[in-house]
Structures are given as C-alpha cells and as structure tokens.
Motif scaffolding. Structure first.
Motif, mmCIF file in Angstrom:
data_model
loop_
_atom_site.group_PDB
_atom_site.id
_atom_site.type_symbol
_atom_site.label_atom_id
_atom_site.label_comp_id
_atom_site.label_asym_id
_atom_site.label_seq_id
_atom_site.Cartn_x
_atom_site.Cartn_y
_atom_site.Cartn_z
ATOM 1 N N ASP A 108 0.081 14.520 -18.017
ATOM 2 C CA ASP A 108 1.051 15.270 -17.204
ATOM 3 C C ASP A 108 0.381 16.175 -16.167
ATOM 4 O OD1 ASP A 108 0.081 16.924 -19.362
ATOM 5 O OD2 ASP A 108 1.640 18.371 -18.830
ATOM 6 N N ASN B 206 3.818 10.548 -17.246
ATOM 7 C CA ASN B 206 3.560 11.987 -17.333
ATOM 8 C C ASN B 206 4.301 12.664 -18.483
ATOM 9 O OD1 ASN B 206 6.153 11.930 -16.411
ATOM 10 N ND2 ASN B 206 5.738 12.884 -14.421
ATOM 11 N N SER B 207 4.876 11.860 -19.388
ATOM 12 C CA SER B 207 5.571 12.420 -20.551
ATOM 13 C C SER B 207 5.612 11.365 -21.657
ATOM 14 C CB SER B 207 7.005 12.831 -20.188
ATOM 15 O OG SER B 207 7.765 11.675 -19.848
ATOM 16 N N PHE B 208 5.927 11.829 -22.860
ATOM 17 C CA PHE B 208 6.031 10.875 -23.958
ATOM 18 C C PHE B 208 7.216 9.940 -23.756
ATOM 19 C CE2 PHE B 208 8.253 9.816 -27.934
ATOM 20 C CZ PHE B 208 7.318 8.941 -28.480
ATOM 21 N N SER B 209 8.329 10.487 -23.286
ATOM 22 C CA SER B 209 9.522 9.668 -23.094
ATOM 23 C C SER B 209 9.262 8.537 -22.106
ATOM 24 C CB SER B 209 10.706 10.526 -22.627
ATOM 25 O OG SER B 209 10.391 11.192 -21.411
ATOM 26 N N LYS B 210 8.496 8.813 -21.038
ATOM 27 C CA LYS B 210 8.155 7.780 -20.057
ATOM 28 C C LYS B 210 7.218 6.748 -20.682
ATOM 29 C CE LYS B 210 8.051 5.794 -16.029
ATOM 30 N NZ LYS B 210 9.230 5.068 -15.517
ATOM 31 N N LEU C 135 1.686 17.004 -24.075
ATOM 32 C CA LEU C 135 2.655 16.559 -23.072
ATOM 33 C C LEU C 135 3.853 17.503 -23.072
ATOM 34 C CD1 LEU C 135 2.555 12.701 -23.705
ATOM 35 C CD2 LEU C 135 1.372 13.994 -21.915
ATOM 36 N N PRO C 136 4.637 17.522 -22.002
ATOM 37 C CA PRO C 136 5.764 18.464 -21.922
ATOM 38 C C PRO C 136 6.788 18.299 -23.034
ATOM 39 C CG PRO C 136 5.308 17.489 -19.772
ATOM 40 C CD PRO C 136 4.493 16.732 -20.769
ATOM 41 N N ASP C 137 7.014 17.058 -23.482
ATOM 42 C CA ASP C 137 8.058 16.821 -24.477
ATOM 43 C C ASP C 137 7.530 16.547 -25.886
ATOM 44 O OD1 ASP C 137 6.949 14.507 -23.546
ATOM 45 O OD2 ASP C 137 8.822 13.391 -23.376
ATOM 46 N N GLU D 50 3.589 17.044 -28.442
ATOM 47 C CA GLU D 50 2.164 17.333 -28.439
ATOM 48 C C GLU D 50 1.601 17.302 -29.861
ATOM 49 O OE1 GLU D 50 1.442 21.232 -26.929
ATOM 50 O OE2 GLU D 50 2.864 22.192 -28.284
ATOM 51 N N LEU E 116 2.795 14.025 -31.612
ATOM 52 C CA LEU E 116 2.605 13.051 -30.534
ATOM 53 C C LEU E 116 1.784 11.864 -31.033
ATOM 54 C CD1 LEU E 116 2.738 12.125 -27.587
ATOM 55 C CD2 LEU E 116 0.764 13.609 -27.103
#
Length: 311
Positions: free
Chosen positions: A15, A40-44, A65-67, A69, A73
C-alpha cells in the motif's frame, strides 16, 4: 550484469507507493522482463487471487495493509496463495513472529531496511525453484503410488529393522483378506504360520546381509486373515522411504502351481510303479504283495494295476 531472461508473473501487495516503487526498481535490475500485478489492500489482492484467470509464480506481501495486517493477514493469505510461494516484506524485526509465519506456510520473511536488489532476486528465484522441486517430488510420489496401487501383483513394503508393514497395495489386500489399515498394524512375521517362524528368521537374517543391488527370492507358507495357509514365492529389493530402510516385496501365490506339479509327479511315480509291477515275474509275488500293501490306500491306482496285470 546479465539479467534473468525468464518471464515470471509477480503479484506485489503493497500500500506504500514509495516501497512499491523501490521493489519494482529492484526487480528491473535483475529481471529483463516480468509480468507484474499490484494490489494496495487485502481486499484487492483477494479479488485478484480469487479469479481463476490469475496465476502467479511468486507473491510479495507487505505485512501491514490498510484493511488487514500481522498474523491475521498471513492466515488470510495462505489459503489464497495456494501453492504460490509467499514472501513477506516488513519494516518490523520480530524473530519469533517470523518463525511463526514460516511455520504457517510463508516461504520467506524479509526486512525492508535490509532489502537489496540481489537479496530480493535471490529469494524469488530460490522459492520459485524450490516450489518446482517440491511439485516434481509430489508428482513422482503420485506416479509411484499409482504404479504401486494399480499393480495386479500383490506388493508389500516392510521395515527391515523391526519387520513392521508400512504399506500394501489392493492386490495384497485381496489375496490376504486384510484391509490396508489392518495390514499396517501387522509385522511381516504375522503373515507367517507359527510352524514357519524358525525358517522365516533364518531367511530374514539372509535378507539383512544382502547388498542393496541383490534381489532376494524365497518360498514360504503364508497365512491369510481367515487362517488359510498357502504357499508364496517372495521377490524383494531394498529401498529407502522417509529415511527408513525398507524392502519392497512382490508376492506370488504358487499354491495351485505346487499342487499341479505334485500331482504330475505323483502320477509319474504311480505310472512307474505300475510298469514295475507289470514286469515282475511270478517268483516275485511276495515283493509285489508288499508293494500292494503299501499302496493299498490308493484304490484308483490298485484298480488300474490289477486290471493291467490281468491282461
């Protein structure tokens, strides 16, 4: 510097744009060409990895990551990565945590502050090649397992030192009447009738003294689960399995063949005695009578002999 000409598909999950640029710069230094996908995120990353169209040779994962860690994660990424090597990139030095992540299935744990173009390249190549090697071993084991299980000949694998049975194929189960699980709880000696134990031990001593290139051949009485005793010929060779010394045995049930040979030999013997009786003179009636007394248990032979003598 010679660049690697292999084209790898690399997923970078990061990210921080500065860290992403640095990783890309390092990759450009050692790889002449590569297919890169960034998230840039786990969801992506989840969306990308969940698509059946996407397959990657390596995944580079930022641990924060923002969503999601940390270990949460890691635990979420392992099943998504499937067999793709997963390299963690982090700014935090935590030895116990790094060991824990490796035990969960992570391929490598790298500190961003210590990262160089060469160390990243080395880790990527090492983990890709290691995964290929593991796949080759698994494929080889699967082929061996198929050959072993599909063989029409009964096969038994046992441990040389303690004689415990490690594995058998379906043909062996059909012959002896045991299930695979039941077989694995037995020793090879437990397939032998008690009266054969002494001979069996002598043969096992011979087996232990064979060289790795020698094939053992022996004939034994074996016993099925239902107690039926039958005669087998054993051919065995040494092998190695999970650092154990084992032998792979091919078992041939020769009971019917032995009975047939004994029957032919018996018929030939009776025919020989019959011809001998036919050639005896009257003066040898006492000898003839003695032979009759010995063979009196065989009515079929006696009827044939008497018929022949009467002609």
């Amino acid at each position: 510097m010679n660049q690697d000409t292999s084209t790898y598909k690399i997923l970078i999950i990061e990210d921080n744009s500065g860290d992403l640029f640095l990783v890309q710069d390092y990759l450009d230094e050692y790889f002449k060409s590569y297919n890169q996908t960034a998230a840039n995120s786990f969801s992506k990353a989840n969306e990308i990895l969940s698509s059946q169209k996407n397959h990657f040779d390596i995944i580079l994962l930022d641990l924060s990551l923002p969503d999601l860690e940390g270990m949460a994660l890691v635990d979420a990424m392992i099943p998504l990565a499937l067999e793709t090597p997963l390299i963690l990139l982090t700014g935090y030095s935590d030895i116990p945590f790094s060991i824990l992540t490796l035990s969960r299935g992570v391929s490598d744990y790298m500190l961003k502050d210590d990262l160089t173009a060469f160390s990243l390249y080395k880790s990527i190549i090492h983990n890709i090649e290691r995964k290929k090697y593991i796949r080759e071993i698994e494929t080889s084991q699967k082929k061996y397992s198929n050959l072993f299980q599909l063989s029409p000949q009964p096969l038994i694998i046992y441990q040389i030192d303690n004689l415990s049975i490690i594995d058998v194929n379906e043909a062996a189960c059909n012959l002896y009447g045991y299930t695979i699980d039941e077989f694995r709880r037995l020793s090879i000696q437990e397939t032998i009738p008690e009266e054969e134990y002494s001979n069996f031990q002598k043969e096992i001593d011979k087996v232990k003294n064979l060289t790795s290139s020698e094939t053992y051949k022996g004939r034994f009485k074996h016993q099925k689960k239902n107690g039926e005793v039958f005669i087998v010929e054993i051919y065995s060779n040494v092998a190695s399995y999970e650092e154990q010394n084992i032998r792979i045995c091919l078992v041939s049930d020769v009971s019917e063949r032995i009975k047939y040979i004994e029957k032919i030999e018996g018929q030939n013997l009776r025919e020989g005695v019959f011809m001998y009786l036919m050639d005896m003179s009257d003066a040898e009636n006492d000898i003839r009578q003695t032979i009759y007394d010995v063979l009196d248990h065989d009515p079929e032979f006696m009827a044939k002999a008497e018929s022949g003598l009467g002609e």
